[in-house]
Design a protein around this motif. Structure first.
Motif, PDB file in Angstrom:
ATOM      1  N   SER A 174       0.831  -1.205   0.000  1.00  0.00           N
ATOM      2  CA  SER A 174       0.000   0.000   0.000  1.00  0.00           C
ATOM      3  C   SER A 174       0.870   1.263   0.000  1.00  0.00           C
ATOM      4  O   SER A 174       0.563   2.260  -0.658  1.00  0.00           O
ATOM      5  CB  SER A 174      -0.913  -0.030   1.234  1.00  0.00           C
ATOM      6  N   GLY A 228       0.916   8.572  -5.678  1.00  0.00           N
ATOM      7  CA  GLY A 228       0.904   9.906  -5.056  1.00  0.00           C
ATOM      8  C   GLY A 228       1.718  10.913  -5.853  1.00  0.00           C
ATOM      9  O   GLY A 228       1.330  12.081  -5.986  1.00  0.00           O
ATOM     10  N   ILE A 278      -2.013   3.795  -0.262  1.00  0.00           N
ATOM     11  CA  ILE A 278      -2.839   4.064  -1.448  1.00  0.00           C
ATOM     12  C   ILE A 278      -4.300   4.357  -1.080  1.00  0.00           C
ATOM     13  O   ILE A 278      -4.973   5.122  -1.757  1.00  0.00           O
ATOM     14  CB  ILE A 278      -2.746   2.881  -2.450  1.00  0.00           C
ATOM     15  N   GLY A 328       1.152   4.002  -2.755  1.00  0.00           N
ATOM     16  CA  GLY A 328       0.861   5.379  -2.340  1.00  0.00           C
ATOM     17  C   GLY A 328       1.922   6.355  -2.814  1.00  0.00           C
ATOM     18  O   GLY A 328       1.614   7.451  -3.287  1.00  0.00           O
ATOM     19  N   GLY A 381       1.724   9.804   0.362  1.00  0.00           N
ATOM     20  CA  GLY A 381       1.289   8.470  -0.092  1.00  0.00           C
ATOM     21  C   GLY A 381       2.111   7.366   0.551  1.00  0.00           C
ATOM     22  O   GLY A 381       1.598   6.286   0.871  1.00  0.00           O
TER      23      GLY A 381
END
Ligand code: AR6
Ligand code: MG
Length: 320
Positions: free
Chosen positions: A15, A23, A286, A19, A281
């Motif tokens: 994640s 991001g 995410i 991210g 992020g």
């Protein structure tokens, strides 16, 4: 690593990789329509994003993709491979809004100049633009548990296009901020002072240390003019990396608010947005990125595939 059980580590790590890379793309694409403007309200940025069917990214994300592709293909940093990847990607999509320096460098690399010798000729001693910091997210997450390697790979990957020490140090600082963020549990308490102290301890160049030292005071008495005057919102690495760190710290628990704040400062909006998005992020993962933005990001599936592959490489590494 904060997380103690493997399945939790796996999910959280993936994640965070997603991210940081997505991001970057979101911050870049949201900021791009406002590049060079004076400041404005976050609501205006949201309204523009809402009206767009596709959130189109610029050179920031295009080069970040190149960094990820090369790290995956070469199984780690390989200067020759990364330089060739930048050149090939640029030749396919030269319209991404590259800064003035990189295209000149790419032509010289194409003509045979060595990847680690080409950049010092630029601007009499190398570029200190933010171009090597804006693309660094894959390095920050992949080596998040090793500050010495972060610094080494950030410096070497900068050398391809940004040979000035302030360009390299900006990339290293941005990578380390992403790394620290990736290493923290977003469900725990966030210790801003500790985060800043680690960054201050990491940097060697005075201009970065001085700006990082000012962040706490500005956070305690928020003032946009002060941020712009004291930290900067320009194209130089030292006038944008500390500002991205500030923007993240101003809203550590909200990806949207951190990125909107960064862009609302005006100036080099796409790049400060991209760098803020990468740090936020990496910290929040995410799931923190609003679906309405994520779903519209150009090339999202490919960026997610790169992030997932990097996370798998890292997990294999951690298991050995
Ligand atoms: N001396 C004076 N000015 C400098 C120096 C130096 N040593 N180094 C950089 N500059 P460049 P980038 C100034 O060309 O970093 C895109 O819009 C100089 O004005 O290496 O890749 C991205 O989205 C130079 O033109 O490109 C980013 O916002 C400028 O810094 C940005 O461009 C940029 O350095 C990234 O640009
Ligand atoms: Mg820019």
């Amino acid at each position: 690593m904060v997380f103690s059980e493997l399945p939790v580590i796996k999910q959280a790590l993936k994640s965070k990789f997603l991210g940081a890379l997505v991001g970057t793309g979101i911050g870049d694409a949201l900021g791009a329509p406002f590049e060079g403007w004076y400041w404005f309200m976050p609501e205006e940025i949201e309204a523009v994003a809402e009206r767009r069917e596709v959130l189109i990214y610029t050179d920031d994300t295009h080069m970040m993709i190149g960094v990820a592709e090369s790290l995956i293909r070469a199984g780690g940093f390989n200067g020759e491979d990364m330089a060739q990847t930048f050149v090939e990607n640029y030749e396919l999509e030269p319209f991404r809004g590259y800064g003035p320096g990189p295209p000149r460098i790419f032509r010289l690399i194409r003509a045979g100049t060595a990847w680690d010798e080409v950049a010092q000729g630029l601007y009499g001693g190398g570029s200190y633009g933010n171009g090597s910091a804006m693309r660094i997210a894959p390095v920050g997450v992949l080596y998040h548990d090793n500050p010495a390697i972060i610094k080494e790979v950030a410096y070497k990957s900068s050398q391809i296009t940004h040979a000035h020490v302030l360009g390299k140090e900006g990339a290293a600082l941005q990578a380390f901020a992403i790394a620290l963020a990736a290493d923290l549990d977003p469900l725990g308490a966030f210790d801003r002072g500790n985060f800043l102290a680690k960054l201050i301890n990491f940097v060697q160049e005075g201009v970065y240390r001085e700006k990082l030292n000012q962040i706490e005071a500005i956070l305690n008495r928020p003032d946009k003019t002060k941020v712009i005057i004291e930290l900067g919102n320009g194209i130089e690495a030292f006038n944008s990396v500390p500002t991205a760190i500030y923007s993240f710290l101003s809203q550590p628990h909200s990806f949207a608010q951190a990125v909107l704040h960064a862009i609302s400062l005006g100036g080099d909006t796409d790049t400060i947005g991209a760098m803020t998005g990468a740090i936020s992020g990496a910290y929040l993962g995410i799931e923190s990125i609003p679906d309405s933005w994520e779903g519209k990001l150009e090339n999202r599936l490919y960026i997610e595939e790169l992030a997932s592959t990097l996370a798998e490489i890292k997990l294999k590494d951690l298991q050995n």
